[in-house]
Design an enzyme around this catalytic site. Structure first.
Site, mmCIF file in Angstrom:
data_model
loop_
_atom_site.group_PDB
_atom_site.id
_atom_site.type_symbol
_atom_site.label_atom_id
_atom_site.label_comp_id
_atom_site.label_asym_id
_atom_site.label_seq_id
_atom_site.Cartn_x
_atom_site.Cartn_y
_atom_site.Cartn_z
ATOM 1 N NE ARG A 45 -5.610 1.149 11.994
ATOM 2 C CZ ARG A 45 -4.471 0.984 11.317
ATOM 3 N NH1 ARG A 45 -3.568 1.948 11.309
ATOM 4 N NH2 ARG A 45 -4.220 -0.114 10.643
ATOM 5 C CE1 TYR B 63 14.475 31.487 4.783
ATOM 6 C CE2 TYR B 63 14.595 29.166 4.179
ATOM 7 C CZ TYR B 63 14.347 30.488 3.844
ATOM 8 O OH TYR B 63 13.968 30.808 2.573
ATOM 9 C CG MET C 143 10.485 24.265 -0.512
ATOM 10 S SD MET C 143 9.503 25.481 -1.403
ATOM 11 C CE MET C 143 8.464 26.127 -0.121
ATOM 12 C CE LYS D 224 -0.453 -0.238 4.984
ATOM 13 N NZ LYS D 224 -0.972 0.695 5.964
HETATM 14 C C1 LIG Z 1 -3.697 -4.145 8.104
HETATM 15 C C2 LIG Z 1 -2.222 -4.047 7.931
HETATM 16 N N1 LIG Z 1 -1.498 -5.182 7.827
HETATM 17 C C3 LIG Z 1 -0.148 -5.153 7.686
HETATM 18 C C4 LIG Z 1 0.529 -3.960 7.648
HETATM 19 C C5 LIG Z 1 2.040 -3.964 7.521
HETATM 20 O O1 LIG Z 1 2.620 -3.375 8.660
HETATM 21 P P1 LIG Z 1 4.222 -3.265 8.785
HETATM 22 O O2 LIG Z 1 4.649 -2.310 7.740
HETATM 23 O O3 LIG Z 1 4.436 -2.734 10.166
HETATM 24 O O4 LIG Z 1 4.748 -4.621 8.567
HETATM 25 C C6 LIG Z 1 -0.183 -2.759 7.763
HETATM 26 C C7 LIG Z 1 0.537 -1.470 7.748
HETATM 27 O O5 LIG Z 1 0.224 -0.517 8.359
HETATM 28 C C8 LIG Z 1 -1.596 -2.811 7.897
HETATM 29 O O6 LIG Z 1 -2.315 -1.681 8.013
#
Ligand SMILES: Cc1ncc(COP(=O)(O)O)c(C=O)c1O
Length: 357
Positions: free
Chosen positions: A131, A253, A301, A35
């Site tokens: 969550r 800065y 920046m 992801k």
């Molecule tokens: C539902 C779920 N599974 C697995 C993972 C993988 O986590 P990690 O990158 O800590 O291995 C994530 C990442 O946030 C997640 O949201």
């Protein structure tokens, strides 16, 4: 000449890290978590590199999953937050893309499906992170409801851990989740990277490593190398100007750095608009032409400054590694009060990506 900054992605390191992560388990399946554009490494590029070894991929957006199918990737895909509306639910079923089911609104969308191309559902349990997911008390009823729907193939019970990476571990969440395994009679997927490496009792059928694929450690105070992983991302930029400071001269800065002796500094073509954290303090590690050094002054920046003292031969055109094999991302993250996750995801689109195979 283009601005001299680049991020190099070592796809063979990601493959090594996937194999190393899966090796922690006793021959369980491992879904590679890709992801967030594979944590900044490129979703399609990473999936293509892993296509011949990975058991499957976990991601968030249906568009990304469709792009993987279009790129010829046929491995199983699971969307970790499931469908976001009824149309997506139908499309996922049609394309054979599995998804987490965490709320009753999604079950309503699943009711509209027929048996011809069933939706593969992963039932998500809220075991304490609060969550997504059903409470442990409601989970068995939801499993029965899903199993009764003609357009659904319920395969997996899943949860996600909040503290697998620290000393609190997974105990409380696992105590709430594990009794449901026998009760629901489904395959199990619970372990993120930290649990994959540290909590074998949670491996179930399918682990879901993310951060370790990219060569980083989920554990505070350690680096990916400590876990046998190879860094996959190198952010580097060149020195584009040199300043010679007298004692008392200031830098950047806010004049946050003051030279306490004469020194040379290099101005590097990387700033917070490239994804380097503005909040990184004076003294954050870098490597100048392969020699360990540090940042000086506040990150701007488009530029930051580094001490050229340890590398006297360095000048305009010298390569500065901001993180990578010589400068662990974990050390930069610690100097910025954040996590390796955030930094790798934050590399800006304007930074050209170069892939090594
Ligand atoms: C539902 C779920 N599974 C697995 C993972 C993988 O986590 P990690 O990158 O800590 O291995 C994530 C990442 O946030 C997640 O949201």
């Amino acid at each position: 000449m283009t601005r001299p900054i680049r991020v190099e992605i070592d796809l063979s390191a990601i493959k090594h890290n996937y194999i190393q992560s899966r090796k922690q388990t006793n021959k369980r399946r491992a879904l590679a978590v890709i992801k967030a554009n594979a944590y900044g490494h490129g979703c399609t590029e990473v999936a293509t590199a892993l296509a011949d070894v990975a058991d499957g991929f976990a991601l968030l957006n249906l568009e990304d999953a469709v792009a993987l199918r279009d790129a010829g990737i046929e491995r199983p895909l699971t969307l970790l937050e499931g469908p976001f509306d009824a149309a997506e639910t139908r499309q996922m079923a049609r394309l054979g893309i599995a998804g987490a089911i965490h709320g009753e609104h999604q079950i309503e969308w699943l009711r509209q499906l027929d048996a011809a191309t069933p939706f593969e559902a992963w039932l998500k349990v809220n075991s304490g992170m609060n969550r997504l997911g059903f409470t442990p008390e409601r989970t068995p009823a939801m499993a029965r409801a899903l199993a009764a729907l003609p357009g659904v193939r319920l395969t997996t019970l899943m949860t996600h851990f909040a503290t697998a990476d620290d000393e609190r571990g997974v105990g409380e969440q696992w105590a709430r989740f594990s009794p449901l395994i026998a009760e629901c009679g489904l395959a199990v997927s619970a372990a993120n990277s930290a649990a994959t490496f540290r909590h074998p009792e949670t491996h179930g059928d399918t682990v879901r490593p993310g951060i370790t694929l990219y060569g980083c450690s989920p554990f505070e105070g350690s680096t990916g190398a400590d876990l046998g992983l190879k860094p996959a991302m190198t952010l580097s930029a060149d020195v584009i100007a040199v300043q010679t400071l007298k004692r008392g001269d200031k830098v950047g800065y806010g004049c946050l750095f003051e030279a306490d002796a004469p020194m040379r500094i290099g101005i590097v073509a990387c700033g917070y608009a490239d994804g380097y954290p503005r909040i990184a303090i004076n003294g954050t590690p870098v490597a100048v032409d392969g020699v360990a050094s540090r940042t000086v002054g506040r990150v701007s920046m488009d530029m930051l400054a580094v001490d050229l003292g340890p590398a006297p031969a360095a000048g305009i055109g010298s390569r500065v590694e901001l993180w990578g094999p010589q400068v662990p991302l974990e050390h930069v993250a610690a100097c910025a009060g954040t996590l390796n996750y955030e930094l790798m995801c934050a590399v800006a689109l304007r930074v050209p990506r170069h892939y090594r195979y």
